[in-house]
Write an enzyme that holds these catalytic residues in place. Structure first.
Site, PDB file in Angstrom:
ATOM      1  N   GLU A   1       9.454  -7.897  -0.193  1.00 28.44           N
ATOM      2  CA  GLU A   1       9.171  -8.804  -1.304  1.00 28.44           C
ATOM      3  C   GLU A   1       7.773  -9.372  -1.071  1.00 28.44           C
ATOM      4  O   GLU A   1       7.552 -10.121  -0.113  1.00 28.44           O
ATOM      5  CB  GLU A   1      10.258  -9.894  -1.316  1.00 28.44           C
ATOM      6  CG  GLU A   1      10.134 -10.881  -2.436  1.00 28.44           C
ATOM      7  CD  GLU A   1       9.997 -10.244  -3.813  1.00 28.44           C
ATOM      8  OE1 GLU A   1      10.777  -9.345  -4.139  1.00 28.44           O
ATOM      9  OE2 GLU A   1       9.077 -10.660  -4.548  1.00 28.44           O
ATOM     10  N   SER A   2       6.846  -9.000  -1.946  1.00 31.21           N
ATOM     11  CA  SER A   2       5.448  -9.356  -1.679  1.00 31.21           C
ATOM     12  C   SER A   2       5.203 -10.870  -1.669  1.00 31.21           C
ATOM     13  O   SER A   2       4.348 -11.357  -0.941  1.00 31.21           O
ATOM     14  CB  SER A   2       4.530  -8.675  -2.694  1.00 31.21           C
ATOM     15  OG  SER A   2       4.875  -9.060  -4.002  1.00 31.21           O
TER      16      SER A   2
ATOM     17  N   GLU B   1       9.307   5.895   3.966  1.00 31.62           N
ATOM     18  CA  GLU B   1      10.026   5.608   5.223  1.00 31.62           C
ATOM     19  C   GLU B   1      11.539   5.639   5.033  1.00 31.62           C
ATOM     20  O   GLU B   1      12.283   5.605   5.998  1.00 31.62           O
ATOM     21  CB  GLU B   1       9.555   4.264   5.802  1.00 31.62           C
ATOM     22  CG  GLU B   1      10.106   3.013   5.160  1.00 31.62           C
ATOM     23  CD  GLU B   1       9.522   2.686   3.781  1.00 31.62           C
ATOM     24  OE1 GLU B   1       8.713   3.475   3.253  1.00 31.62           O
ATOM     25  OE2 GLU B   1       9.894   1.637   3.232  1.00 31.62           O
TER      26      GLU B   1
ATOM     27  N   CYS C   1       4.822  -0.021  -1.503  1.00 32.93           N
ATOM     28  CA  CYS C   1       5.518  -0.896  -2.446  1.00 32.93           C
ATOM     29  C   CYS C   1       4.987  -2.335  -2.392  1.00 32.93           C
ATOM     30  O   CYS C   1       3.864  -2.565  -2.827  1.00 32.93           O
ATOM     31  CB  CYS C   1       7.018  -0.805  -2.219  1.00 32.93           C
ATOM     32  SG  CYS C   1       7.927  -1.227  -3.699  1.00 32.93           S
TER      33      CYS C   1
ATOM     34  N   HIS D   1       8.842   4.469  -1.317  1.00 36.20           N
ATOM     35  CA  HIS D   1       9.182   4.213   0.095  1.00 36.20           C
ATOM     36  C   HIS D   1       9.369   5.506   0.890  1.00 36.20           C
ATOM     37  O   HIS D   1      10.504   5.943   1.075  1.00 36.20           O
ATOM     38  CB  HIS D   1      10.502   3.438   0.157  1.00 36.20           C
ATOM     39  CG  HIS D   1      10.417   2.014  -0.234  1.00 36.20           C
ATOM     40  ND1 HIS D   1      10.198   0.993   0.659  1.00 36.20           N
ATOM     41  CD2 HIS D   1      10.517   1.431  -1.444  1.00 36.20           C
ATOM     42  CE1 HIS D   1      10.174  -0.155   0.032  1.00 36.20           C
ATOM     43  NE2 HIS D   1      10.366   0.067  -1.248  1.00 36.20           N
TER      44      HIS D   1
HETATM   45  N1  GLN Z   1       9.443  -5.956  -6.245  1.00 31.81           N
HETATM   46  C1  GLN Z   1       8.861  -6.231  -4.966  1.00 31.81           C
HETATM   47  C2  GLN Z   1       7.658  -7.143  -5.086  1.00 31.81           C
HETATM   48  O1  GLN Z   1       7.246  -7.480  -6.141  1.00 31.81           O
HETATM   49  C3  GLN Z   1       8.460  -4.960  -4.260  1.00 31.81           C
HETATM   50  C4  GLN Z   1       9.671  -4.124  -4.000  1.00 31.81           C
HETATM   51  C5  GLN Z   1       9.557  -3.251  -2.794  1.00 31.81           C
HETATM   52  O2  GLN Z   1       8.684  -3.438  -1.934  1.00 31.81           O
HETATM   53  N2  GLN Z   1      10.475  -2.329  -2.680  1.00 31.81           N
HETATM   54  O3  GLN Z   1       7.122  -7.519  -4.109  1.00 31.81           O
END
Ligand code: GLN
Length: 195
Positions: free
Chosen positions: A47-48, A172, A77, A170
């Site tokens: 989650e950024s 990984e 991501c 992803h």
């Molecule tokens: N939705 C997440 C975000 O906004 C990113 C999702 C992810 O890293 N799989 O940070």
């Protein structure tokens, strides 16, 4: 070769496993001093907003920015969001290094997670199994940014700008090591350049 994985939140353990498979013992990065002596860094998905907040708390934003300005860094991501210069209206800490505009959570609720197989220009012709989890897409990229992969509808999901790499999916979470190997090659070619 010393590769760090930002280990604040998200899928860092999976990246570490992938690196170990390739014979590289990863360094977990939680503090600025953990960046010392690294040849490359992976910023995982997660989650950024959380990664950003924790990076602020640990005094990591500026050290990470300086590190990634000169050293190969790959964001997957949330890591892609963290590397981008422009993420639209959201106010959250980012490194702002890649000349890309990124749209967070670009896929609607119905398909917020999905998997697909698509080619990546810098790999061989075999399509890459891509896992998207509430993923971003790149909505704009300036001239210096190379587009490595697109969805069938044309939306950009993998880019490279010199020593910086970003993927919306992803790798990984699959057992395909090709992108990790590509990143390690990038790291190798950069450390040779500096030597
Ligand atoms: N939705 C997440 C975000 O906004 C990113 C999702 C992810 O890293 N799989 O940070």
């Amino acid at each position: 070769m010393k590769i760090g994985v930002l280990a604040l939140q998200g899928a860092f353990i999976e990246h570490e496993k992938m690196l170990r498979t390739l014979g590289v013992e990863p360094v977990e990065v939680r503090l600025p001093s953990d960046l010392e002596g690294l040849d490359g860094l992976i910023i995982p998905g997660g989650e950024s907003t959380t990664i950003g907040k924790l990076a602020v708390t640990y005094g990591l934003v500026e050290p990470l920015r300086q590190f990634a300005q000169t050293t190969p860094t790959w964001g997957t991501c949330a890591g892609m969001i963290f590397l981008a210069k422009d993420i639209g209206i959201d106010r959250q800490p980012i490194l702002g290094l890649m000349d890309i505009t990124v749209n967070r959570n670009a896929f609607g609720r119905q398909v917020d997670s999905f998997e697909t197989d698509l080619p990546i220009t810098v790999l061989d012709d075999v399509p890459f199994h891509m896992v998207f989890i509430r993923a971003p897409v790149v909505t704009g990229a300036s001239d210096g940014v190379e587009i490595l992969a697109k969805l069938t509808d044309g939306r950009i999901i993998a880019v490279q700008q010199g020593h910086l790499l970003a993927t919306a999916f992803h790798p990984e979470l699959t057992d395909d090591t090709r992108l990790h190997r590509y990143f390690l090659e990038l790291v190798k070619s950069y450390s040779k350049k500096l030597a």
